[in-house]
Design an enzyme around this catalytic site. Sequence first.
Site, PDB file in Angstrom:
ATOM      1  N   ARG A 174     -49.743  42.316 -23.898  1.00 47.46           N
ATOM      2  CA  ARG A 174     -49.285  42.927 -25.138  1.00 47.46           C
ATOM      3  C   ARG A 174     -50.284  44.018 -25.518  1.00 47.46           C
ATOM      4  NH1 ARG A 174     -49.040  37.259 -25.847  1.00 47.46           N
ATOM      5  NH2 ARG A 174     -46.922  36.445 -26.178  1.00 47.46           N
ATOM      6  N   LYS A 198     -51.346  35.348 -28.661  1.00 51.10           N
ATOM      7  CA  LYS A 198     -50.920  34.870 -29.974  1.00 51.10           C
ATOM      8  C   LYS A 198     -51.396  33.438 -30.203  1.00 51.10           C
ATOM      9  CE  LYS A 198     -46.726  37.682 -30.405  1.00 51.10           C
ATOM     10  NZ  LYS A 198     -45.255  37.652 -30.572  1.00 51.10           N
ATOM     11  N   HIS A 274     -44.351  47.823 -25.112  1.00 54.45           N
ATOM     12  CA  HIS A 274     -43.642  46.614 -24.693  1.00 54.45           C
ATOM     13  C   HIS A 274     -42.730  46.898 -23.503  1.00 54.45           C
ATOM     14  CE1 HIS A 274     -44.299  42.798 -26.542  1.00 54.45           C
ATOM     15  NE2 HIS A 274     -43.063  42.408 -26.334  1.00 54.45           N
ATOM     16  N   ARG A 277     -44.519  45.843 -20.521  1.00 49.80           N
ATOM     17  CA  ARG A 277     -44.545  44.381 -20.427  1.00 49.80           C
ATOM     18  C   ARG A 277     -43.202  43.869 -19.894  1.00 49.80           C
ATOM     19  NH1 ARG A 277     -47.043  39.654 -22.488  1.00 49.80           N
ATOM     20  NH2 ARG A 277     -45.670  38.254 -23.671  1.00 49.80           N
ATOM     21  N   HIS A 300     -46.135  33.107 -22.819  1.00 53.79           N
ATOM     22  CA  HIS A 300     -45.083  32.568 -23.675  1.00 53.79           C
ATOM     23  C   HIS A 300     -45.283  31.069 -23.857  1.00 53.79           C
ATOM     24  CE1 HIS A 300     -42.081  36.030 -22.629  1.00 53.79           C
ATOM     25  NE2 HIS A 300     -42.886  36.348 -23.622  1.00 53.79           N
ATOM     26  N   TYR A 309     -35.596  37.402 -19.455  1.00 50.07           N
ATOM     27  CA  TYR A 309     -35.815  38.366 -18.377  1.00 50.07           C
ATOM     28  C   TYR A 309     -34.929  38.087 -17.173  1.00 50.07           C
ATOM     29  CZ  TYR A 309     -39.837  39.905 -21.044  1.00 50.07           C
ATOM     30  OH  TYR A 309     -40.639  40.392 -22.041  1.00 50.07           O
TER      31      TYR A 309
END
Length: 330
Positions: A174, A198, A274, A277, A300, A309
């Site tokens: 990110r 995150k 993004h 990514r 994730h 995806y």
Amino acid sequence: MSATAERAGAGAEPAPALRRAVRTYLDHLTVERGLSANTLTSYRRDLERYLATLAGAGIGDLASVGAGVVEAHLARLRSGDDDHPPLAVSSAARAASAVRGLHRFALREGLAGADPSRDVRPPKPPRRLPRALPVDDVVRLLETAGPVAVTGAEAPLALRDRALLEFLYGTGARISEAVGAAVDDVDPDEGTVLLHGKGGRTRLVPVGGYAVEALRAYLVRARPGLAAAGRGTPAVFLNARGGPLSRQGAWTILRRAAERAGLPVDGPAAVSPHTLRHSYATHLLDGGADVRVVQELLGHASVTTTQVYTLVTVERLREVYATAHPRAHG
């Protein structure tokens, strides 16, 4: 609660009990949940608007909130009012999440005897497939930053730009993870980088040979000179003044590279950090990578997030089939 009633109380100051509840909830999200600063800023703004709704209705504490108040507030987010334009579905869904989280927290902490938002369903954003660039477009984008052998006065920033773009595509990071990376997080000899994602989660990901080469050139030949102009920072990517490169600065670098590469920089197809990514994940899956490996590489928390995806690759397969198979039509 009617819109008329809310307007009648417009401008009323939220009760101290409400202010305390929101402050405690945000502290909980910061300390125990580890939400990012950007998410917390959005939640704080969403909850300020909710407090204004409660104050306008004469409600002084969360225990007095009914389901109808929550439903009416969330409906107005989508329809707009005299002071606010309608929110997009995605923004309204985030605001609904903030409100529902506040009420769940209040119930758990004994600030209310029930959760009035329990049965209120937030709007669902339409599923949009991530846009991935073809490999040839990515290569053209990366090369617009210049070769790693570049010399001259423009070399430091050119080497930085190439290293940043290679880093983003080579790790799937990110933008916040890229600009937040420290020199000690990068191990060119091992070909790995430690990314800080995150929720305070970290992950060690491999870095491809092209990205390692670009990083070496930048760290050896460019970063020391840039750092000399600053006050000392461990950040990998620096601006021209020697300070840490900002998210906006990284965005600008990518936008300039996309313009030079002839790729869109405006509209729904615009190239963004993004995009690299998305391209990283899609190209891995196209190459046969397992979806759970891609999940780990992307950081994730749930494989469900990563599985979007796989839809991208299925769409690509359909396109190839439709154009190449003699029995695809008719």
